[in-house]
Design a protein around this motif. Structure first.
Motif, PDB file in Angstrom:
ATOM      1  N   ASP A  35       0.837  -1.192   0.000  1.00 26.01           N
ATOM      2  CA  ASP A  35       0.000   0.000   0.000  1.00 26.01           C
ATOM      3  C   ASP A  35       0.877   1.249   0.000  1.00 26.01           C
ATOM      4  O   ASP A  35       1.923   1.295   0.645  1.00 26.01           O
ATOM      5  N   ALA A  36       0.408   2.268  -0.703  1.00 24.71           N
ATOM      6  CA  ALA A  36       1.202   3.486  -0.849  1.00 24.71           C
ATOM      7  C   ALA A  36       1.448   4.189   0.475  1.00 24.71           C
ATOM      8  O   ALA A  36       2.418   4.957   0.606  1.00 24.71           O
ATOM      9  N   ALA A  82      -4.673  -6.780  11.760  1.00 22.08           N
ATOM     10  CA  ALA A  82      -4.580  -5.326  11.851  1.00 22.08           C
ATOM     11  C   ALA A  82      -4.037  -4.892  13.211  1.00 22.08           C
ATOM     12  O   ALA A  82      -4.470  -5.375  14.257  1.00 22.08           O
ATOM     13  N   GLY A  83      -3.067  -3.976  13.166  1.00 21.69           N
ATOM     14  CA  GLY A  83      -2.546  -3.394  14.389  1.00 21.69           C
ATOM     15  C   GLY A  83      -1.580  -4.246  15.171  1.00 21.69           C
ATOM     16  O   GLY A  83      -1.177  -3.857  16.276  1.00 21.69           O
ATOM     17  N   VAL A  84      -1.175  -5.387  14.660  1.00 18.01           N
ATOM     18  CA  VAL A  84      -0.165  -6.202  15.353  1.00 18.01           C
ATOM     19  C   VAL A  84       1.141  -5.419  15.452  1.00 18.01           C
ATOM     20  O   VAL A  84       1.537  -4.705  14.524  1.00 18.01           O
ATOM     21  N   LEU A 100       0.608  -8.579   5.786  1.00 19.49           N
ATOM     22  CA  LEU A 100       0.537  -7.665   6.920  1.00 19.49           C
ATOM     23  C   LEU A 100      -0.690  -6.795   6.734  1.00 19.49           C
ATOM     24  O   LEU A 100      -0.775  -6.017   5.765  1.00 19.49           O
ATOM     25  N   GLU A 101      -1.659  -6.935   7.610  1.00 19.02           N
ATOM     26  CA  GLU A 101      -2.874  -6.138   7.489  1.00 19.02           C
ATOM     27  C   GLU A 101      -2.647  -4.707   7.943  1.00 19.02           C
ATOM     28  O   GLU A 101      -1.553  -4.343   8.385  1.00 19.02           O
ATOM     29  N   GLU A 102      -3.674  -3.912   7.863  1.00 21.64           N
ATOM     30  CA  GLU A 102      -3.586  -2.481   8.125  1.00 21.64           C
ATOM     31  C   GLU A 102      -2.962  -2.172   9.490  1.00 21.64           C
ATOM     32  O   GLU A 102      -3.329  -2.759  10.510  1.00 21.64           O
ATOM     33  N   GLY A 103      -2.005  -1.255   9.476  1.00 20.91           N
ATOM     34  CA  GLY A 103      -1.452  -0.736  10.714  1.00 20.91           C
ATOM     35  C   GLY A 103      -0.485  -1.633  11.442  1.00 20.91           C
ATOM     36  O   GLY A 103      -0.158  -1.371  12.608  1.00 20.91           O
ATOM     37  N   VAL A 104       0.020  -2.674  10.824  1.00 16.50           N
ATOM     38  CA  VAL A 104       1.025  -3.531  11.460  1.00 16.50           C
ATOM     39  C   VAL A 104       2.332  -2.760  11.614  1.00 16.50           C
ATOM     40  O   VAL A 104       2.733  -2.011  10.720  1.00 16.50           O
ATOM     41  N   THR A 105       3.007  -2.964  12.762  1.00 16.27           N
ATOM     42  CA  THR A 105       4.304  -2.341  13.004  1.00 16.27           C
ATOM     43  C   THR A 105       5.344  -3.409  13.292  1.00 16.27           C
ATOM     44  O   THR A 105       5.158  -4.232  14.187  1.00 16.27           O
ATOM     45  N   GLY A 162      -0.282  -3.840   4.104  1.00 19.18           N
ATOM     46  CA  GLY A 162      -1.498  -3.053   4.143  1.00 19.18           C
ATOM     47  C   GLY A 162      -1.273  -1.591   4.461  1.00 19.18           C
ATOM     48  O   GLY A 162      -0.153  -1.148   4.763  1.00 19.18           O
ATOM     49  N   ALA A 163      -2.365  -0.840   4.444  1.00 18.92           N
ATOM     50  CA  ALA A 163      -2.312   0.598   4.690  1.00 18.92           C
ATOM     51  C   ALA A 163      -1.774   0.902   6.081  1.00 18.92           C
ATOM     52  O   ALA A 163      -2.121   0.247   7.059  1.00 18.92           O
ATOM     53  N   GLY A 164      -0.903   1.897   6.152  1.00 17.61           N
ATOM     54  CA  GLY A 164      -0.405   2.362   7.436  1.00 17.61           C
ATOM     55  C   GLY A 164       0.590   1.458   8.119  1.00 17.61           C
ATOM     56  O   GLY A 164       0.958   1.705   9.280  1.00 17.61           O
ATOM     57  N   CYS A 165       1.057   0.419   7.461  1.00 19.51           N
ATOM     58  CA  CYS A 165       2.072  -0.446   8.064  1.00 19.51           C
ATOM     59  C   CYS A 165       3.396   0.296   8.174  1.00 19.51           C
ATOM     60  O   CYS A 165       3.715   1.165   7.355  1.00 19.51           O
TER      61      CYS A 165
END
Length: 287
Positions: A13-14, A68-70, A48-53, A31-34
């Motif tokens: 994701d961009a 998400a969020g992991v 990796l779903e959205e927001g993974v760090t 995903g978005a926001g990773c």
């Protein structure tokens, strides 16, 4: 079990931020926001779903899905091959539920064909530093593994379980929901839901009363569970007779039925028994 995971298009994701020293293989889904930090490596099969760090030096190997969020902290490894000499590189997986936190140096190995081919961690779990989750383990939601906990292969852990630091769980052990396992405890047999265990070789010391109260179990329900515990593990007679007596007296209660169903299920390891000569659970709120 882990939350249902959303379907993502393959690619990056961009809005994802990837450090220039990280290595993300072609084919990975980000995903978005990773955010992927310095010196991380991500395999081609990874999602990796959205927001993974991934903070830094994290290794994601093989078919791994992070909800998400992991968050995975420095030097955590997820998806490396199982420590099983029978494993010959067959395709197996790891799934981690949303918002789970994996701390430094924790290791989570992918499943084996001798199991169900999947190692699964639920949502909102906390896997502390240097904990190990072996192949084919299944953890439900809100599980906490403290530092240096070791799970052998095929371990099953229910919702809202806490495992104290340095505890070791034998392969194929089942731990029911809302159990507390004391630090440095070796668990070789299945632990009933709502139980508290501790000792060099784990023995039941009562119920997880503090956990029951924190999660809003009414006093009447807690008193019923105390009576069931005493009837199963303190009353005279053979265990089968005690089990039948509990069924007859309390079997209509769905929480009690959960314990009975757990006890009667197929088991590789047998049931963890109560230790004799300890303070009863209604006299000391251990856990």
């Amino acid at each position: 079990m882990a939350d249902q995971l959303t379907t993502l298009s393959r690619g990056i994701d961009a809005s994802a931020v990837i450090h220039p020293t990280a290595i993300v293989a072609d084919g990975a889904t980000i995903g978005a926001g990773c955010r992927i930090g310095p010196y991380c490596t991500v395999s081609a099969e990874a999602v990796l779903e959205e927001g993974v760090t991934l903070v830094s030096h994290v290794v994601i190997d093989g078919d791994v899905r992070l909800g998400a969020g992991v968050q995975a902290m420095s030097f955590a490894t997820i998806g490396l091959p199982p420590q099983d000499l029978k494993y010959k590189g067959e395709p197996t997986r790891v799934e981690i539920g949303a918002r789970t936190i994996i701390r430094e140096h924790a290791t989570i190995h992918r499943g084996s064909v001798g199991g169900h081919g999947l190692t699964q961690v639920g949502a909102d779990c906390l896997i502390m530093c240097t904990a190990h989750i072996g192949h084919d383990c299944v953890l439900d939601h809100h599980v906490i593994l403290a530092n240096n906990v070791m799970l052998g292969g095929h371990v099953q852990i229910g919702d809202t379980v806490f495992v104290g630091g340095g505890a070791a769980i034998h392969q194929f052990v089942r731990i029911g929901r809302q159990v507390v396992v004391g630090g440095m405890t070796g668990v070789e047999a299945d632990v009933i839901p709502f139980g508290a265990v501790m000792g060099d070789r784990a023995r039941l010391t009562g119920l997880n009363l503090i956990g029951l109260k924190r999660r809003g179990f009414p006093r009447s329900q807690i008193n019923t569970l105390r009576a069931v515990y005493r009837a199963l593990f303190r009353a005279p007679g053979v265990f089968g007779e005690r089990l039948a007596n509990v069924e007859a007296q309390y079997g209509a209660d769905p929480v009690v039925q959960e314990i009975l169903t757990f006890v009667r299920a197929d088991s590789h390891r047998g049931l963890c028994k109560a230790r004799r000569g300890v303070i009863e659970d209604d006299e000391a709120e251990a856990g």
